[in-house]
Design an enzyme around this catalytic site. Structure first.
Site, short mmCIF file in Angstrom:
data_model
loop_
_atom_site.label_atom_id
_atom_site.label_comp_id
_atom_site.label_asym_id
_atom_site.label_seq_id
_atom_site.Cartn_x
_atom_site.Cartn_y
_atom_site.Cartn_z
N ASN A 1 0.85 -1.19 0.00
CA ASN A 1 0.00 0.00 0.00
C ASN A 1 0.89 1.25 0.00
O ASN A 1 2.11 1.15 -0.03
CB ASN A 1 -0.96 -0.02 1.20
CG ASN A 1 -0.19 -0.10 2.50
OD1 ASN A 1 0.57 0.79 2.85
ND2 ASN A 1 -0.37 -1.20 3.23
N ASP B 1 -4.48 -9.80 12.91
CA ASP B 1 -4.66 -8.40 13.30
C ASP B 1 -3.75 -8.15 14.51
O ASP B 1 -4.07 -8.55 15.64
CB ASP B 1 -6.14 -8.15 13.65
CG ASP B 1 -6.39 -6.65 13.83
OD1 ASP B 1 -5.56 -5.98 14.46
OD2 ASP B 1 -7.41 -6.17 13.32
N ASP C 1 -4.28 -6.23 5.09
CA ASP C 1 -5.28 -7.10 5.71
C ASP C 1 -5.22 -8.52 5.16
O ASP C 1 -5.62 -9.46 5.84
CB ASP C 1 -6.68 -6.51 5.49
CG ASP C 1 -6.90 -5.29 6.38
OD1 ASP C 1 -6.46 -5.34 7.54
OD2 ASP C 1 -7.48 -4.29 5.91
O1 PMT Z 1 2.82 6.13 6.57
P1 PMT Z 1 2.25 7.47 6.16
O2 PMT Z 1 2.38 7.75 4.68
O3 PMT Z 1 2.79 8.58 7.01
O4 PMT Z 1 0.66 7.43 6.40
C1 PMT Z 1 0.16 7.36 7.70
C2 PMT Z 1 -0.98 6.34 7.82
C3 PMT Z 1 -2.16 6.82 6.99
C4 PMT Z 1 -0.54 4.95 7.33
C5 PMT Z 1 -1.33 6.29 9.34
O5 PMT Z 1 -1.66 7.57 9.80
C6 PMT Z 1 -2.47 5.32 9.60
O6 PMT Z 1 -3.63 5.66 9.52
N1 PMT Z 1 -2.11 4.03 9.92
C7 PMT Z 1 -3.05 2.95 10.07
C8 PMT Z 1 -3.38 2.41 8.71
C9 PMT Z 1 -4.32 1.23 8.77
O7 PMT Z 1 -3.90 0.13 8.46
O8 PMT Z 1 -5.50 1.48 9.22
P2 PMT Z 1 -6.68 0.35 9.42
O9 PMT Z 1 -7.85 1.15 9.66
O10 PMT Z 1 -6.65 -0.58 8.27
O11 PMT Z 1 -6.21 -0.45 10.71
C10 PMT Z 1 -6.63 -0.09 12.01
C11 PMT Z 1 -5.54 -0.35 13.01
O12 PMT Z 1 -5.24 -1.75 13.11
C12 PMT Z 1 -4.21 0.33 12.69
O13 PMT Z 1 -3.67 0.78 13.91
C13 PMT Z 1 -3.37 -0.78 12.10
O14 PMT Z 1 -1.97 -0.58 12.36
C14 PMT Z 1 -3.89 -2.01 12.84
N2 PMT Z 1 -3.84 -3.27 12.07
C15 PMT Z 1 -4.56 -3.40 10.93
C16 PMT Z 1 -4.57 -4.61 10.25
C17 PMT Z 1 -3.79 -5.67 10.75
N3 PMT Z 1 -3.76 -6.83 10.13
N4 PMT Z 1 -3.06 -5.51 11.87
C18 PMT Z 1 -3.08 -4.32 12.54
O15 PMT Z 1 -2.41 -4.19 13.56
#
Ligand code: PMT
Length: 384
Positions: free
Chosen positions: A199, A294, A268
């Site tokens: 991504n 996750d 994911d």
């Molecule tokens: O890296 P940059 O270009 O500076 O951009 C910053 C960012 C947009 C990546 C950052 O600010 C951000 O939002 N990071 C989280 C991105 C994300 O994966 O969001 P999500 O909504 O899909 O996941 C929710 C949370 O679960 C996040 O804290 C993620 O790290 C965590 N997660 C998600 C999936 C997974 N399999 N394991 C996780 O731990």
């Protein structure tokens, strides 16, 4: 923050322009003081334009040697020549900058720059020992190719690193003794040895958070997917590629952490049957994707889990989706951002969710946002 930037006469004086820009970029109020020799390398006008203030070098202007450093948080000499270091070591005050160094109440930082033979000369070694014994804080020098064409110790440390170290030194250390484990960047999920699913995360937000936590006195383990960024100095850096590797790295160290900040954009899904050899182009191709673990949910659900800061990157219904994630993953605090506002950019805008409400962190640099998030975490941990 008020900083006196002292520039002495060496070829690295041109790098002080970049250093000044970096200091100003963090809203520091910078007064530039040049030795007469420094003005022969770079015209004071360059620094006047960048600082928006007159440059000082005249020792005979009233009480400048005392007035300028009054209320300063630090004096930073970059570059500091061998000659100037000898003045500091012996407490001489025969020009404005050396007089300022003597008549100061704030810490004195120096970034030496000189030919390697001058740096290695016993006289410079002795002067450095004296200066350090008097509490002067040293940044560098680096090893490498020098202006004279020789190679060895004596290159001025890169401005970005000097600025980082100075701000880190000056920041209040309310997280002393605390350990942060931070994930950052994208994960890369192999399809075959050549291709991958990933991504657009640049890692900037996660690295900024690591920097802010270090600045506040925390020790930091940074587990990062592939990025083009330089790891923040002072962080323990663990590079990973896939979500599975990221999970393993996190779970191996999570028991040490007081705070877990999951900034990484973890894929994911991964390819179920990634090929060990390059897949040949033969018509259409179907990939089977299976969910990745996750990591955040797993950490947040541990017995005696650390304080967990999650992120949510959304394209729509920001708060709605973020609130759902906060509850489902059982995190203590969640930073919600819109992909178009955050991903890859140097700035961000955040809706911060806590169990008691929400707060908007208006658009500003990721470094400022990170500093605010660290303050919020410290508040939650009752450390401020
Ligand atoms: O890296 P940059 O270009 O500076 O951009 C910053 C960012 C947009 C990546 C950052 O600010 C951000 O939002 N990071 C989280 C991105 C994300 O994966 O969001 P999500 O909504 O899909 O996941 C929710 C949370 O679960 C996040 O804290 C993620 O790290 C965590 N997660 C998600 C999936 C997974 N399999 N394991 C996780 O731990």
């Amino acid at each position: 923050m008020k900083i006196i930037l002292g520039i002495t006469g060496g070829i690295a004086a041109y790098k002080a322009a970049e250093l000044l820009r970096l200091l100003r970029g963090r809203d520091a109020d910078v007064e530039v003081v040049m030795t007469e020799a420094a003005t022969r390398f770079v015209a004071p006008l360059t620094f006047e334009a960048l600082s928006g203030k007159p440059v000082h070098s005249d020792q005979w202007q009233g009480m400048a040697h005392i007035d300028l450093s009054r209320g300063a948080d630090a004096i930073l000499i970059a570059p500091a020549t061998a000659d100037f270091i000898s003045k500091i070591a012996y407490g001489r005050a025969d020009d404005l900058l050396s007089a300022l160094c003597l008549a100061r109440e704030c810490p004195l930082h120096i970034a030496p720059a000189m030919n390697r033979m001058m740096w290695e000369n016993p006289a410079t070694r002795r002067n450095m020992r004296l200066a350090k014994a008097d509490g002067v804080i040293l940044h560098g020098p680096d090893d490498g190719i020098q202006a004279c064409g020789e190679s060895g110790p004596g290159r001025m440390m890169e401005p970005v690193e000097i600025a980082e170290r100075l701000f880190s030194f000056l920041a209040p250390k309310y997280l002393n003794g605390k350990k942060f484990l931070i994930t950052a960047g994208p994960t890369v999920e192999a399809i075959d040895p050549v291709r991958a699913i990933t991504n657009f995360s640049s890692g900037k937000m996660g690295y900024a958070l690591a920097r802010a936590a270090i600045d506040a006195g925390a020790s930091v383990i940074l587990v990062s997917g592939p990025t083009a960024l330089r790891p923040p100095s002072g962080a323990e850096f663990i590079p990973v590629v896939s979500a599975i590797e990221m999970r393993e790295a996190v779970m191996a160290r999570i028991r040490e952490a007081d705070v877990f900040a999951s900034v990484a954009a973890v894929a994911d899904y991964r390819v179920a049957n990634a090929s060990g050899i390059k897949i040949k182009k033969e018509g259409s191709l179907t990939l089977e994707l299976v969910p990745n673990p996750d990591i955040l949910a797993e950490v947040a659900n541990l017995e005696n889990a650390p304080f967990c800061l999650g992120f949510a990157a959304e394209t729509d219904h920001l708060v709605e989706h973020a609130e759902e994630k906060m509850l489902r993953k059982k995190v203590d605090m969640l930073a919600a951002n819109l992909v178009e506002d955050a991903m890859g950019l140097d700035t961000n805008e955040i809706v911060l969710l806590t169990p008691v409400g929400r707060r908007i962190l208006a658009r500003t640099s990721k470094q400022e946002i990170a500093a605010e998030l660290v303050r919020e975490i410290a508040n939650e941990l009752d450390l401020r």
